[in-house]
Design a protein around this motif. Structure first.
Motif, PDB file in Angstrom:
ATOM      1  N   ALA A 157      13.394  11.770  22.356  1.00  0.00           N
ATOM      2  CA  ALA A 157      14.269  12.347  21.337  1.00  0.00           C
ATOM      3  C   ALA A 157      15.516  12.950  21.965  1.00  0.00           C
ATOM      4  N   SER A 158      15.335  13.716  23.051  1.00  0.00           N
ATOM      5  CA  SER A 158      16.489  14.346  23.698  1.00  0.00           C
ATOM      6  C   SER A 158      17.426  13.304  24.283  1.00  0.00           C
ATOM      7  N   LEU A 183      26.133   6.928  15.075  1.00  0.00           N
ATOM      8  CA  LEU A 183      25.370   7.016  13.833  1.00  0.00           C
ATOM      9  C   LEU A 183      24.099   6.177  13.914  1.00  0.00           C
ATOM     10  N   GLN A 184      24.184   4.996  14.487  1.00  0.00           N
ATOM     11  CA  GLN A 184      23.013   4.145  14.627  1.00  0.00           C
ATOM     12  C   GLN A 184      21.956   4.801  15.508  1.00  0.00           C
ATOM     13  N   LEU A 185      22.399   5.435  16.594  1.00  0.00           N
ATOM     14  CA  LEU A 185      21.454   6.094  17.502  1.00  0.00           C
ATOM     15  C   LEU A 185      20.785   7.287  16.826  1.00  0.00           C
ATOM     16  N   VAL A 186      21.566   8.070  16.068  1.00  0.00           N
ATOM     17  CA  VAL A 186      20.977   9.211  15.368  1.00  0.00           C
ATOM     18  C   VAL A 186      19.957   8.735  14.337  1.00  0.00           C
ATOM     19  N   ASP A 187      20.296   7.690  13.609  1.00  0.00           N
ATOM     20  CA  ASP A 187      19.350   7.181  12.608  1.00  0.00           C
ATOM     21  C   ASP A 187      18.097   6.611  13.266  1.00  0.00           C
ATOM     22  N   LEU A 213      16.862   7.791  16.050  1.00  0.00           N
ATOM     23  CA  LEU A 213      16.136   8.998  16.432  1.00  0.00           C
ATOM     24  C   LEU A 213      15.404   9.592  15.232  1.00  0.00           C
ATOM     25  N   LEU A 214      16.081   9.695  14.099  1.00  0.00           N
ATOM     26  CA  LEU A 214      15.450  10.272  12.909  1.00  0.00           C
ATOM     27  C   LEU A 214      14.250   9.451  12.467  1.00  0.00           C
ATOM     28  N   GLY A 215      14.317   8.137  12.661  1.00  0.00           N
ATOM     29  CA  GLY A 215      13.198   7.279  12.304  1.00  0.00           C
ATOM     30  C   GLY A 215      11.980   7.485  13.179  1.00  0.00           C
ATOM     31  N   ASP A 226       8.919  14.258  11.038  1.00  0.00           N
ATOM     32  CA  ASP A 226       9.430  14.888   9.814  1.00  0.00           C
ATOM     33  C   ASP A 226      10.830  14.416   9.468  1.00  0.00           C
ATOM     34  N   GLY A 227      11.253  13.335  10.129  1.00  0.00           N
ATOM     35  CA  GLY A 227      12.590  12.827   9.878  1.00  0.00           C
ATOM     36  C   GLY A 227      13.690  13.707  10.436  1.00  0.00           C
TER      37      GLY A 227
END
Length: 392
Positions: free
Chosen positions: A199-200, A219-223, A225-227, A231-232
Motif C-alpha cells: 500500500a505504501s 489516478l490509476q495507481l490510487v484506484d 491501491l483502493l481496490g 475498506d476501500g
C-alpha cells in the motif's frame, strides 16, 4: 522453552536458581539457565528484563549467545548505539562464533539506525556478511547515506534479481524509487514504487507520478491501491488527498470537489475544494469557502491565497463593497504578499478619483512588473484626467 511456553520457562528457571542453586550466580548451570531465561524473556517482548538475564551469563559456552541476545534486546529498546557496541563486542571477542556473521550484519544495520552510513558500509562490506538480497538491501542503504546513489541503485538491481521474498522485494523497489526520485527520474521511480505492490509503495508511486505531471497514471495507481484495501481506503486522508489532487490536475472539478469535501481538517483540501467551485463557476460558494479558510485558519499556508481569492470572487460577483473589504483585510494581514498588486487594483475600483490615484500609484511603485501594472497605468491615467491633473 522448546514448546514455546516462555512464561512457564521463566518461572521454572527462577525457581531453580532460587531453590536448587541457592542463588549462586557463579555456578555454570546458573549461567546456562540465565541465558535460557534471557531468551524466553526476549520472546515475551521484555527486553529490559532479558538484558538483566543476559548480563548474568558472563563467561562460558553461552557468552557469545548472551551478547547476541543483548544486542537484539538493546535494538528492541531503540538503543541502537548500545546494540551496535554489543554486536561489535561479539565479533571482536568471538570471531569464530556461529553468531559472528549475523553480528557483523546487525552491526551495519544498527549503525544505519544511528545515521552512521560510513560505519554501516564498513561493517556490511565485511567478508563475514553473506552476499544475498537482504544484505544488498542494507548495503544500498549505506551507500545512499554516503551519497553514492548510482552504486546503491546497482546493488538494489542485483538484490532484485536474486528473487527475494515478497516483503523484501517490496522494500527493495521502494528504496529504488526513493533513489530515482532523488536523481529526478520520476517516471522510473513511479514504476519502481508500483512494483513494490504494498500500500505504501503504490501510494508513493501515485505521488511520484502526480509530481512528475502524469495525473492520469497517478489516478490509476490510487484506484489500484483502493481496490486492494479491505475498506476501500475510506479512512485514509492521504490517499483521498492524492486522488483529489490527481482529479484536480485532470480538471475534473466536480469529482475532485467531492473527494476534497471529505477532508474537513486539511487546509490544502479546503483550498482545493474552493478552487473547484471557482472553476465550476460557483463563485458564491467559492467565496464563502475561501473566506472561511482565511478566517478559521489564519496561520495556514493557504490562508493568504484564500483571502485574495475571496476578494477576486466577490469582485467577479459584482459585490464591490465585500470585495473591497476582502482586499483591505488582505493588505492589512499580508502587506508584502504575492497578491498585493491584485489587491491594490481591486481596492482602487469603486473608490473616488483621489483615492484611486493613491492606490494605483502604490501599485505601480511596489509592483511595477506585475501582471496588473499595465491596467493600473490605464486606470491611473483615467483618474488623473478626471481630476484635471496631467502629472502626479
Amino acid at each position: 522453552y522448546r514448546l514455546g511456553e516462555n512464561q512457564s520457562t521463566v518461572k521454572l528457571i527462577e525457581q531453580l536458581i532460587e531453590q536448587v542453586l541457592g542463588g549462586d550466580l557463579d555456578d555454570e548451570l546458573s549461567r546456562e539457565l540465565q541465558f535460557l531465561r534471557g531468551e524466553a524473556l526476549a520472546a515475551l517482548d521484555r527486553p529490559s528484563a532479558a538484558l538483566a538475564a543476559y548480563e548474568q551469563v558472563g563467561t562460558g559456552p553461552y557468552a557469545d549467545g548472551a551478547l547476541r541476545g543483548a544486542g537484539f534486546a538493546h535494538a528492541q529498546r531503540d538503543d541502537h548505539r548500545s546494540a551496535a557496541h554489543t554486536f561489535q563486542q561479539l565479533v571482536e571477542r568471538f570471531p569464530a562464533s556461529p553468531f559472528a556473521a549475523e553480528a557483523m550484519f546487525q552491526l551495519g544495520v544498527q549503525r544505519l539506525a544511528m545515521n552512521d552510513a560510513s560505519g554501516a558500509w564498513e561493517a556490511l562490506s565485511s567478508d563475514l556478511v553473506a552476499d544475498n538480497a537482504e544484505s544488498d538491501y542494507w548495503r544500498a542503504a549505506a551507500l545512499a547515506g554516503l551519497g553514492r546513489d548510482d552504486e546503491a541503485l546497482a546493488i538494489l538491481d542485483r538484490a532484485s534479481a536474486a528473487s527475494p521474498g515478497e516483503e523484501l522485494a517490496g522494500h527493495i523497489q521502494v528504496a529504488r524509487g526513493d533513489l530515482l526520485v532523488a536523481e529526478g527520474r520520476s517516471a522510473e521511480a513511479a514504476r519502481a514504487y508500483a512494483r513494490g505492490s504494498s500500500a505504501s509503495a503504490l501510494h508513493a508511486a501515485a505521488v511520484t507520478s502526480l509530481n512528475s505531471g502524469d495525473a492520469e497514471g497517478a489516478l490509476q495507481l490510487v484506484d489500484q491501491l483502493l481496490g486492494q484495501l479491505p475498506d476501500g481506503g475510506a479512512d485514509d486522508p492521504d490517499i483521498a488527498l492524492t486522488r483529489g489532487e490527481a482529479l484536480f490536475a485532470l480538471e475534473r472539478w466536480a469529482a475532485a470537489e467531492a473527494e476534497f469535501a471529505h477532508l474537513v481538517s486539511s487546509t490544502r483540501a479546503i483550498s482545493r475544494r474552493a478552487w473547484c467551485h471557482y472553476q465550476l463557476g460557483d463563485l458564491e460558494t467559492a467565496a464563502t469557502v475561501f473566506s472561511d479558510l482565511a478566517r478559521q485558519h489564519p496561520d495556514a499556508a493557504e490562508a493568504e491565497e484564500a483571502l485574495a481569492m475571496e476578494g477576486r470572487c466577490r469582485s467577479e460577483l459584482g459585490e464591490d463593497d465585500r470585495a473591497r473589504s476582502a482586499w483591505q483585510r488582505y493588505l492589512q494581514r499580508h502587506p508584502q504578499g504575492s497578491h498585493g498588486a491584485e489587491a491594490l487594483l481591486g481596492l482602487s475600483r469603486g473608490a473616488d478619483d483621489g483615492e484611486r490615484i493613491v492606490q494605483l500609484s502604490a501599485l505601480l511603485d511596489r509592483h511595477p512588473r506585475s501582471d496588473q501594472a499595465p491596467q493600473a497605468l490605464l486606470e491611473l491615467a483615467d483618474a488623473l484626467a478626471a481630476t484635471g491633473q496631467t502629472t502626479l
